[in-house]
Design an enzyme around this catalytic site. Structure first.
Site: not given
Ligand code: 13P
Length: 264
Positions: A13, A15, A103, A105, A175, A181, A221
């Site tokens: 992903n 983003k 997601h 976010e 997640e 992150g 992560s």
């Molecule tokens: P990270 O791997 O950067 O922690 O992000 C995870 C994520 O949100 C994948 O959709």
């Protein structure tokens, strides 16, 4: 060792990172690094920003790269007066295989409700693509012992209106929001507990056979060092990777680490 009834999936992903030129370089590099043995037992998808999709699709098809195209979100409607939204019909026309739905976010920053996650998931299925439905709790919900209640609520809304056969084709990504992150992933024990709980909820919502066939990913992560540990867990069938998917070498290492768990 996880039985091979579920083909593992490693999804990147991106983003809001990599413009279409950077996408071209990254996917070409990834395609050169992934050898046939690396993808024999593993499906790989990349989820670039919408503006990159056509570029990546042309590259993947033109060079027959072993990479599936994914999107990060879409509308729950096929067409309409929805300024700024992207239709699942248009994604399907671009040979998009996977769409991330719900997601954290999107849920937190764009106020996507559980119900909207459900209608978007149905739109993705209706258009013959595979949704990757994200669920997971905040740090505060975990501290209050609410992890399972949150996951169950999110899954119930997400799968509403789908048949058992359709549920069997969905991918669910666990997640935990605090792990995204942060450089602080869930422990493999906590991730496996959540994955196994997700499967048990899906069995209740459909049937044992469908629940057994759903692929459950871990995200938050993930890196080249820990990816194999998550994938080695019984109920975890791959990983959803954010930051570490932006670099082709690191992402290819993650694909190999996951694949190594499934080789006999
Ligand atoms: P990270 O791997 O950067 O922690 O992000 C995870 C994520 O949100 C994948 O959709």
């Amino acid at each position: 060792m996880t039985p091979n009834v579920r083909r593992p999936l490693v999804s990147g992903n991106w983003k809001m990172n990599h413009d279409h030129i950077e996408a071209l370089h990254t996917v070409r590099d990834l395609g050169l690094r992934l050898k046939p043995a690396d993808v024999e037992n593993v499906t790989v998808s990349v989820h670039p920003p919408f503006t990159d999709l056509r570029t990546v699709q042309t590259l993947v098809e033109g060079e027959s790269l072993p990479i599936s195209l994914g999107a990060q979100h879409c509308s729950d409607l096929d067409s309409g007066a929805l300024t700024g939204e992207v239709s699942p019909v248009m994604l399907a026309r671009l040979a998009t295989s996977y769409v991330i739905v719900g997601h954290s976010e999107r849920r937190q920053v764009f106020s996507m409700t559980d119900e909207c996650v459900g209608s978007t998931l149905r739109a993705v299925v209706r258009n013959k693509m595979t949704p990757i439905c994200c669920v997971g709790e905040t740090a505060e919900e975990r501290e209050r012992g609410k992890t399972e209640a949150v996951i169950e609520r999110q899954l119930t809304a997400a799968m509403d209106g789908l048949s058992s056969e359709e549920i069997a084709t969905v991918v669910v990504a666990y997640e935990p929001i605090w792990a995204i992150g942060s450089g602080d992933p869930a422990s493999t024990v906590d991730a496996e507990d959540a994955a196994s709980f997700i499967r048990s909820v899906l069995v209740q919502q459909s049937d044992v056979s469908a629940g057994e066939r759903v692929r459950v990913l871990y995200g938050g992560s993930v890196n080249a060092e820990n990816a194999g540990e998550f994938a080695a867990e019984e109920d975890i069938d791959g990983v959803l990777v954010g930051g570490a998917s932006l670099d082709a070498k690191t992402f290819a290492d993650i694909v190999r680490a996951v694949g190594a768990c499934y080789r006999s």
